[in-house]
Design a protein around this motif. Structure first.
Motif, short mmCIF file in Angstrom:
data_model
loop_
_atom_site.label_atom_id
_atom_site.label_comp_id
_atom_site.label_asym_id
_atom_site.label_seq_id
_atom_site.Cartn_x
_atom_site.Cartn_y
_atom_site.Cartn_z
N TYR A 166 0.84 -1.21 0.00
CA TYR A 166 0.00 0.00 0.00
C TYR A 166 0.87 1.25 0.00
CZ TYR A 166 -3.99 2.99 0.58
OH TYR A 166 -4.94 3.95 0.35
N ALA A 167 1.93 1.26 0.80
CA ALA A 167 2.81 2.42 0.84
C ALA A 167 3.43 2.68 -0.52
CB ALA A 167 3.91 2.20 1.89
N GLU A 168 3.85 1.62 -1.21
CA GLU A 168 4.44 1.79 -2.53
C GLU A 168 3.42 2.34 -3.53
OE1 GLU A 168 6.58 -0.88 -5.99
OE2 GLU A 168 7.01 -1.39 -3.89
N SER A 169 2.15 1.97 -3.35
CA SER A 169 1.12 2.45 -4.27
C SER A 169 0.94 3.96 -4.21
CB SER A 169 -0.23 1.78 -3.95
OG SER A 169 -0.90 2.39 -2.86
N ILE A 170 1.36 4.57 -3.11
CA ILE A 170 1.22 6.02 -2.94
C ILE A 170 2.21 6.78 -3.79
CG2 ILE A 170 1.37 7.92 -1.26
CD1 ILE A 170 0.54 5.87 0.91
N THR A 171 3.41 6.22 -3.96
CA THR A 171 4.50 6.97 -4.61
C THR A 171 4.98 6.38 -5.93
OG1 THR A 171 6.12 5.73 -3.29
CG2 THR A 171 5.33 7.83 -2.38
N ASP A 214 5.60 5.17 -9.71
CA ASP A 214 5.27 5.64 -11.07
C ASP A 214 4.85 4.48 -11.95
OD1 ASP A 214 5.94 8.31 -10.51
OD2 ASP A 214 8.06 7.93 -10.91
N VAL A 215 4.97 3.26 -11.44
CA VAL A 215 4.67 2.06 -12.22
C VAL A 215 3.25 1.57 -11.96
CG1 VAL A 215 5.34 -0.34 -12.63
CG2 VAL A 215 7.10 1.41 -12.29
N GLY A 216 2.92 1.41 -10.70
CA GLY A 216 1.56 1.03 -10.32
C GLY A 216 1.34 -0.46 -10.22
N PHE A 217 0.47 -0.84 -9.28
CA PHE A 217 0.01 -2.22 -9.15
C PHE A 217 -1.30 -2.34 -9.93
CE2 PHE A 217 2.41 -1.32 -5.28
CZ PHE A 217 3.17 -2.47 -5.10
N TYR A 218 -1.26 -3.01 -11.07
CA TYR A 218 -2.45 -3.16 -11.91
C TYR A 218 -3.08 -4.53 -11.68
CZ TYR A 218 -1.51 1.17 -14.39
OH TYR A 218 -1.32 2.50 -14.71
N ALA A 219 -4.36 -4.52 -11.39
CA ALA A 219 -5.07 -5.75 -11.05
C ALA A 219 -6.17 -6.03 -12.07
CB ALA A 219 -5.67 -5.63 -9.66
N THR A 220 -6.42 -7.31 -12.31
CA THR A 220 -7.49 -7.73 -13.21
C THR A 220 -8.58 -8.44 -12.42
OG1 THR A 220 -6.26 -9.76 -13.72
CG2 THR A 220 -6.03 -7.92 -15.24
N LYS A 221 -9.79 -8.34 -12.91
CA LYS A 221 -10.95 -8.87 -12.21
C LYS A 221 -11.09 -10.37 -12.43
CE LYS A 221 -15.79 -7.72 -11.27
NZ LYS A 221 -16.91 -6.83 -11.62
N CYS A 222 -11.62 -11.05 -11.42
CA CYS A 222 -11.92 -12.47 -11.55
C CYS A 222 -13.19 -12.77 -10.76
CB CYS A 222 -10.77 -13.33 -11.04
SG CYS A 222 -10.84 -15.05 -11.62
N ILE A 259 -7.37 -2.26 -13.24
CA ILE A 259 -7.53 -1.10 -12.37
C ILE A 259 -6.31 -1.02 -11.45
CG2 ILE A 259 -10.05 -1.23 -12.42
CD1 ILE A 259 -9.85 -2.30 -9.50
N LEU A 260 -6.08 0.16 -10.91
CA LEU A 260 -4.99 0.35 -9.97
C LEU A 260 -5.39 -0.10 -8.58
CD1 LEU A 260 -3.44 3.82 -10.85
CD2 LEU A 260 -2.21 1.65 -10.76
N PHE A 261 -4.52 -0.83 -7.92
CA PHE A 261 -4.68 -1.13 -6.50
C PHE A 261 -4.06 0.00 -5.68
CE2 PHE A 261 -1.76 -2.20 -3.04
CZ PHE A 261 -2.69 -2.42 -2.03
N GLY A 262 -4.61 0.23 -4.49
CA GLY A 262 -3.95 1.09 -3.53
C GLY A 262 -4.58 2.45 -3.37
N GLU A 263 -3.74 3.43 -3.13
CA GLU A 263 -4.20 4.79 -2.82
C GLU A 263 -5.12 5.35 -3.90
OE1 GLU A 263 -4.37 8.59 -0.84
OE2 GLU A 263 -3.97 6.54 -0.19
#
Length: 337
Positions: free
Chosen positions: A254-259, A261-269, A289-293
């Motif tokens: 979660y902390a990394e999602s705040i700063t 530039d790459v992003g955690f991208y998630a797909t639906k299931c 979609i982006l996970f996190g902040e």
């Protein structure tokens, strides 16, 4: 397997209860409570937190509030304190990106080892006292309820649900529950666990499901990192068990999602089972979609993302990988004609 894990957790709790001593306390449900304290951090006082008291006018009016800025409330888990996870990961990330008001909740006196049973029970008290502070700020000091975003890790994730239940000023805008604790929170009573009814938007991250964290979908949107049970790169060390490492990744991601530039991208299931057997693309789109902040507030359902085994953990969009695979597959098919 699920029943085995639940049984093991039950045995651990029983052992905890037999080894607990007089230091294990469950105070009366009364707020303010000396065991629950609140500490305000901003860029102005990043190294000298200001204690805020719910019923004390001077402590509130003299605090270095950042006017009209979001108020992020961080809640630790079992054995934690204001300078323990998720504060150590998330607070610096917010300080780096934004001049926000960060309130760290500290309930260490009633969450100490080996008193897990009492600590779990005390999450309701912590939630009630935190809700009291929020109501005071909104009703007496002109804060807007939309400014508040509650972020809790482990037992703190379950505490966030109680805050939503006890706030009287309206419905909280957002709760983020990071690997919310499972032991003693396996129940059908939504008033005793974090769930989508606790805020207008509840996003949940799972990293150590079936051990320290829950597998059960609990929010408007639930994210399962690497399937939600184990995390790449985690192993047992002298300082931490493998399960503890998996659990601790939640605030780190979660902390990394705040700063990032790459992003955690998630797909639906459609479901966790469908994901585990690799059939997600048969039922759901490949939209990400982006996970996190910065998660979109209109999403619902179960989403899955993969991470690297070491920092930085974010891997960016999955579409690039899929496009590369598609091009390779087309090339191969052309070659065998």
């Amino acid at each position: 397997m699920i029943f085995i894990v639940l049984f093991i957790n039950f045995i651990c709790i029983c052992i905890s209860s037999t080894t607990a001593d007089s230091d294990c306390i469950a105070p009366p449900m009364e707020c303010p409570n000396e065991n629950v304290t609140f500490w305000l951090y901003t860029r102005q006082n990043e190294d000298e937190p200001h204690q805020v008291l719910a019923m004390d006018q001077e402590s509130i009016e003299s605090a270095p509030w950042v006017q009209d800025a979001p108020i992020k409330i961080l809640i630790h888990g079992y054995t934690g304190h204001k300078d323990f996870s998720p504060n150590t990961e998330i607070r610096p990330a917010y300080m780096q990106c934004c001049n926000y008001n960060i309130i760290s909740v500290d309930y260490n006196p009633i969450a100490r080892e080996p008193c897990y049973i009492e600590a779990a029970r005390n999450t309701e008290l912590v939630g009630m006292c935190t809700a009291q502070l929020i109501d005071q700020l909104v009703q007496k000091y002109g804060f807007n309820l939309t400014q508040f975003h509650v972020i809790g890790f482990s037992l703190g994730g379950q505490t966030a649900g109680f805050i939503g239940d006890y706030v009287t000023s309206g419905k909280l805008e957002r709760i983020s529950a990071l690997d919310p604790a499972m032991p003693l929170f396996v129940t059908t009573d939504n008033n005793k666990k974090v769930d989508r009814g606790d805020a207008k938007f509840v996003d949940v991250l799972h990293t150590n499901a079936l051990e320290k964290g829950k597998l059960e979908a609990s929010g408007h949107v639930d994210f399962y990192a690497n399937g939600g049970i184990t995390q790449p790169g985690c192993k047992a060390t002298k300082e931490q068990t493998k399960s503890g490492c998996n659990h601790a990744r939640a605030p780190v991601y979660y902390a990394e999602s705040i700063t990032t530039d790459v992003g955690f991208y998630a797909t639906k299931c459609y479901s966790w089972i469908i994901y585990m057997i690799g059939w997600c693309e048969m039922f759901d789109s490949a939209d990400e979609i982006l996970f996190g902040e910065y998660v979109p507030r209109n999403v619902k359902g179960l989403y899955f993302f993969s991470t690297n085994s070491e920092p930085p953990y974010a891997r960016g969009s999955n579409q690039k990988t899929k496009n590369r695979r598609r091009r390779s597959s087309n090339y191969f098919r052309r070659g065998i004609k």
